[in-house]
Design an enzyme around this catalytic site. Sequence first.
Site, short mmCIF file in Angstrom:
data_model
loop_
_atom_site.label_atom_id
_atom_site.label_comp_id
_atom_site.label_asym_id
_atom_site.label_seq_id
_atom_site.Cartn_x
_atom_site.Cartn_y
_atom_site.Cartn_z
N THR A 106 -18.06 -8.13 -15.38
CA THR A 106 -19.10 -8.15 -16.43
C THR A 106 -20.27 -7.23 -16.09
OG1 THR A 106 -19.99 -10.13 -15.38
CG2 THR A 106 -18.56 -10.46 -17.26
N THR A 107 -20.55 -7.07 -14.80
CA THR A 107 -21.63 -6.16 -14.39
C THR A 107 -21.14 -4.72 -14.46
OG1 THR A 107 -22.39 -7.89 -12.87
CG2 THR A 107 -23.34 -5.70 -12.59
#
Length: 542
Positions: A106-107
Site C-alpha cells: 500500500t505504501t
Amino acid sequence: MSQVGTLAFDEFGRPFFFLKDQANQKRLVGNEAIKSHIMAGISVSKTLRTSLGPKGLDKIMVSPDGDVTITNDGATILKLMDVEHQIAKLLVQLSQSQDDEIGDGTTGVVVLAGALLEQAEQLLDKGIHPIRIADGFEMAARHAMEHLNKISESFPVDKNNLEPLVQTAMTTLNSKIVNRCLRQFAEIAVNAVISVADLDRKDVSFELIKVEGKTGGKLEDTLLVKGVVVDKNFSHPQMPTVLRDVSLAILTCPFEPPKPKTKHKLDITSVEDYRLLRKYEIEKFEEIVNQVKKAGANLVICQWGFDDEANHLLLQKELPAVRWVGGPEIELIAIATGGRIVPRFEELTPEKLGKAGIVRELTFGTTKEKMLVIEDCANTKAVTVFIRGGNKMIVEEAKRSLNDAICVVRNLIKDNRIVYGGGAAEISCALAVSEEADKITSLEQYSFRAFADALESIPLALAENSGLSPIETVAEVKARQLKEKKPHLGIDCVLSGTNDMKAQNVIETLNSKKQQLSLATQLVKMILKIDDIRSSEGMGGM
C-alpha cells in the site's frame, strides 16, 4: 423581473442562479491545471516515502477525538490523513484499492504513483502533450509487467512444508512493529490461512479467520486457536470453567417466559395473583431448560441476556450458559462447531447442536480477565488469532500487520508466482524498460525512460530509509544486475552483507507487484487527462 421567495426570475419566468464566492474562485486550465494536480499528488507521496521498507519510519496520526494511531501501513496513514484536495483523495483511494485487492504494497503503490507524477511534470516542461505521456506510461507499464512474468519464479505451496510460506510472511512483517517476534507472527499467519484454505480450489475464506486483541501481556503471548475465542465468560461464577465433549445449543431467543404480543397490560391486584404469576414464570423457565437438556445440550450460547433468576435456575439444573454473544461470533461458532442457529426453543433438536472437544475459560493478566475458548470443533476450518500487547496502539498495529501477512499468504495460495523484493524487481523492470526505449522511434520513448526512472524511486527510497547513500547504492546494484543478469539483486536494507534477495528470502508475490504497476499507471493516466479545475482559495493544497 419578479421575485418569489429567495429565487429571482426574469420576465420569461427563468430563474437566475447566484454563484457564491465568485470573487475568490480561480480557474486553472491546460497544463497549469495538470501541474496543480501533480503537485497535490506528489505532496501525498512524499509523506509516505519515508515509511517504505523495513527501516521505514512510523507516522503518528491524531484523530479529531484525540485518538492516537502509530503506524507505517500506507493504507491506514492515508485513511486517517485529513485530505481535502480532490487529487490527493484519489491517492487515498489508490492505496485503499491495493489494500482491498492484495493487502500488501500500500505504501509502495503511492510512492510509485508520486514518482510517475514527478516524471510527468518534467515531460510537460519539455513540451510533450499529456496524452502522449499517459499513453507512453501505459505502454511502459505493459512492457514492465511482461518482464515481471519472465523473471517470476514458481513458489512451492505444500501443506507438509510450510517453511517457504513462513519466509514470505516474514518479509511482509519485517517492516512492522511486530518484527521482534517475526517468526512467531509469520507462523501464526501461515497456519491460520492453511487451516481455512481449500488448496484444490485455490481459495481462502477470510470470514473463517477472526482476529481478537486484548490489551495486557506481551506480543509474545499472541496465540492461534483452532476454534473460536469469544470475549465472554460463563454467566454464573459457580459454573464449571472447563467442559469436555460439548454439545452446544446456539440460541437467538432469550431465556424468558413468552410475552403476550398485544398492547394490553396486566394488573396484579393481590398477593395471590402475584404468586400465581411467579409460579407460571418458574414453570416456563423450567420447561425451557428441560427442552434444551432433552435435546442433549450441555452448554447454551445465547445471543440475548437473561435475568439472575434464569441464571440461578440454569446453575441448579447444571446447564452452563454464555449470554450476550454478538451476531458475528454466533455465526463463527455455528460454522466452527457445525451447529445451527436456533431462533425458538421449540425448534431445538439434537441434529441442530454444535460439537466441540473442549470449551474453557481463559484467564490472563493481573486483572484476571476471562475469555471463552471453543476448541477441537467438528469443523476445524474456523480459527482465531488472539493478539496480546502492552497497550491499545500496539494491539491495533499488530492486527494490521498480521492482516497484511495473512493477505500475502492468501495471494500465494491463489497464484504461487513470486518475484524478489528489496527493489530487485523494480530495478530489473527499469533496466528492461530503458532497453525497450532505445528501440522506439516515436515520442513515447521519452515516457519509457521517464517510467524507468520512476521505477527506481522505490529502491532509492529503500536505500535512503535504511541510512545508505541512495544514488550510489542503486547505481551499484543496477550495474551488477546488468553485468550478472541476476534479477534478484536488490537493496540490502537490513545490512546483512549481501544484495542477493534470494539468499535473504525477501520475496513478494507477482500479483502484488503487477497490481502496484497497473494501479499507479492508471491513476497517473487519469490525472494527466484532467485539464480544467475551478477551486476556491486554499483548496489547492492538501
